[in-house]
Enzyme design. Structure first.
Site, mmCIF file in Angstrom:
data_model
loop_
_atom_site.group_PDB
_atom_site.id
_atom_site.type_symbol
_atom_site.label_atom_id
_atom_site.label_comp_id
_atom_site.label_asym_id
_atom_site.label_seq_id
_atom_site.Cartn_x
_atom_site.Cartn_y
_atom_site.Cartn_z
ATOM 1 N N ASP A 101 -71.898 -27.712 40.314
ATOM 2 C CA ASP A 101 -72.957 -28.692 40.122
ATOM 3 C C ASP A 101 -74.054 -28.579 41.176
ATOM 4 O OD1 ASP A 101 -74.364 -30.799 39.094
ATOM 5 O OD2 ASP A 101 -73.034 -32.351 39.871
ATOM 6 N N ASP A 284 -80.697 -28.205 36.641
ATOM 7 C CA ASP A 284 -79.373 -28.752 36.918
ATOM 8 C C ASP A 284 -78.272 -28.044 36.129
ATOM 9 O OD1 ASP A 284 -77.294 -30.468 37.665
ATOM 10 O OD2 ASP A 284 -77.761 -31.886 36.068
#
Ligand SMILES: *[C@@H]1O[C@H](CO)[C@@H](O)[C@H](O)[C@H]1NC(C)=O
Ligand SMILES: *[C@@H]1O[C@H](CO)[C@@H](O)[C@H](O)[C@H]1NC(C)=O
Ligand SMILES: *[C@@H]1O[C@H](CO)[C@@H](O)[C@H](O)[C@H]1NC(C)=O
Ligand SMILES: *[C@@H]1O[C@H](CO)[C@@H](O)[C@H](O)[C@H]1NC(C)=O
Ligand SMILES: *[C@@H]1O[C@H](CO)[C@@H](O)[C@H](O)[C@H]1NC(C)=O
Ligand SMILES: *[C@@H]1O[C@H](CO)[C@@H](O)[C@H](O)[C@H]1NC(C)=O
Ligand SMILES: *[C@@H]1O[C@H](CO)[C@@H](O)[C@H](O)[C@H]1NC(C)=O
Ligand SMILES: *[C@@H]1O[C@H](CO)[C@@H](O)[C@H](O)[C@H]1NC(C)=O
Length: 412
Positions: A101, A284
């Site tokens: 992440d 992201d």
């Protein structure tokens, strides 16, 4: 009704120490680590793809605005994102499958497998909210291994005693900006060094660059991703990596945020921002779709003629509309990245996995749920990153992009 969808990431652990050098930078003697990744669809559960991405976007905004602290939880989260990329991380001899992440920076385990705390004393307590989930736990330090090549001592990480929204993997490998960890510890406002920070500070890598290579998947058992620490893998992109500074526009500036404008087709129909007024948003790895501010989304719907599909929650187009679909152009810095018609559609072999029908054509562009001009106008999730190589360089506060051999792939 929304999608019957549950995705599960898979890990393919094949660690190598390539002899490649990064000719474009001076840190070519860096120690290097490569983590090949794969993803897999789990159709036995349900998730709301778009809703989950939207919740994550709201959480990004709230986190950056300091609207919550670990003692004041945010609104109810929805279930976790539909597809995730996961990397194997060895902590004290236990191997954990952690979601990769760039949108968060705490590393933690215990959503699935828990850390063996026998004989260990926690340093602190920790809590993080993600919009698509949250966890509370104890913070420990231990030796973390990312493959045989990267042995990081004194890595701080959380061990969850309660978590929600992370089925199918053990926790998160947070490799975003370190400051996102501020406020997650109970007794201190200090930031927590990420694996990248520690590897760098311990001299294991000579640059804080992370090279991220994803690829479109239709064969779910095929490894299709790779993460490199300390260098970029020239085998994974074409041309050169173009870097832009992390945007100064808040709240995107707290993340891997960039300025860009988006146009549609050869007629350069404006979708988001303009040449003189670029728009800030986030890149992201933890988001699935490409989500755009509502006005930009509506411009895209108008340009494509798409309609909202109730079964999947995604936009849908007919075969005739697909035949006429034109590329989206992402203008980032001085470069333009062509996001082809095929890149804009959900992989058709995975249609049924999201509650869709076999021969339908769904688009991966979704509505952010808020207007542009608020400093978070888009999130380019991994549906976008599967077409472009991406570099996050926290050392120099910049993000890089390059085309790949998948940029023009027609596998979807
Ligand atoms: C798929 O997801 C369901 C629901 O979250 C979970 O119970 C199941 O274990 C998952 N399947 C695999 C193979 O992980
Ligand atoms: C989220 O997951 C929980 C537990 O797995 C389930 O009960 C709930 O129905 C799910 N919610 C949605 C919106 O899918
Ligand atoms: C946990 O660690 C302790 C101490 O090293 C060890 O004795 C024990 O067997 C471990 N438990 C498990 C389940 O691995
Ligand atoms: C271990 O890391 C923590 C921060 O995570 C730091 O405060 C501490 O000084 C480090 N200890 C050593 C021995 O390096
Ligand atoms: C953390 O920072 C906030 C605001 O800057 C301050 O009010 C609080 O006292 C600090 N907490 C600790 C434990 O230092
Ligand atoms: C999927 O990829 C794996 C690994 O590369 C390969 O062994 C398998 O034959 C592929 N399956 C299909 C249907 O292409
Ligand atoms: C990004 O866009 C904003 C608003 O247009 C501008 O102020 C800023 O200088 C741009 N560049 C960067 C690197 O933030
Ligand atoms: C600049 O672009 C943003 C995002 O598209 C938009 O919301 C804003 O109204 C624009 N500002 C001007 C002065 O055109």
């Amino acid at each position: 009704m929304l999608a019957k969808l549950r995705l599960l990431s898979a890990i393919v652990l094949v660690l190598t120490l390539p002899l490649l050098t990064d000719a474009s930078v001076v840190d070519s003697d860096a120690a290097q680590i490569t983590l090949p990744l794969a993803k897999r669809v789990n159709t036995t559960g349900t998730a709301k793809l778009l809703e989950s991405d939207q919740a994550r976007a709201r959480a990004f905004r709230a986190r950056a605005e300091g609207k919550w602290h670990h003692r004041r939880p945010p609104p109810v989260p929805v279930n976790n994102t539909a597809v995730v990329y996961v990397a194997p991380v060895n902590i004290d001899g236990q191997v954990f499958d952690l979601l990769v992440d760039t949108g968060s920076s705490n590393t933690w385990v215990g959503a699935g497998q828990q850390y063996n705390t026998t004989g260990k004393t926690p340093e602190d307590q920790v809590a993080v909210f993600y919009g698509s989930g949250f966890f509370f736990g104890d913070e420990y330090t231990a030796t973390a291994r990312l493959g045989p090549g990267l042995v990081i001592k004194n890595q701080s990480f959380g061990d969850a005693y309660f978590s929600f929204g992370f089925e199918g993997y053990d926790g998160i490998l947070g490799i975003g900006p370190t400051d996102l960890t501020i406020g997650t510890l109970y007794t201190s406002n200090a930031s927590i060094p990420t694996v990248t920070d520690n590897a760098y500070n311990q001299g294991l890598i000579r640059s804080k660059k992370i090279g991220i290579s994803f690829a479109p998947t239709s064969n779910l058992s095929d490894p299709n991703g790779e993460l490199t620490f300390g260098y970029v893998n020239q085998d994974k992109y074409t041309g050169s990596v173009n870097y832009v500074p992390i945007t100064s526009t808040s709240p995107s500036s707290s993340y891997v945020g960039i300025n860009q404008t988006i146009t549609y087709g050869n007629g350069h129909t404006p979708i988001l921002g303009s040449k003189w007024n670029s728009s800030a948003g986030i890149v992201d790895t933890g988001t699935t779709l490409v989500i755009l501010a509502t006005d930009a989304y509506e411009a895209y719907v108008t340009a494509t003629g798409a309609t909202l599909d109730d079964d999947t929650g995604l936009l849908k187009i007919t075969q005739a509309q697909y035949d006429c679909l034109e590329s989206l152009h992402f203008h980032i810095g001085h470069a333009t990245y062509e996001f082809t018609p095929n890149a804009q559609i959900w992989p058709r072999t995975l249609n049924t996995a999201i509650g869709g029908v076999d021969d339908a054509i769904y688009l991966i562009v979704g509505d952010l749920g808020s207007p542009s001009g608020e400093g978070l106008d888009f999130i380019s999730g991994f549906s976008w990153l599967e077409r472009f190589y991406h570099v996050y360089d926290s050392d120099r506060n910049r993000a890089g992009f390059a085309t790949t051999c998948f940029t023009h792939a027609t596998t979807n």
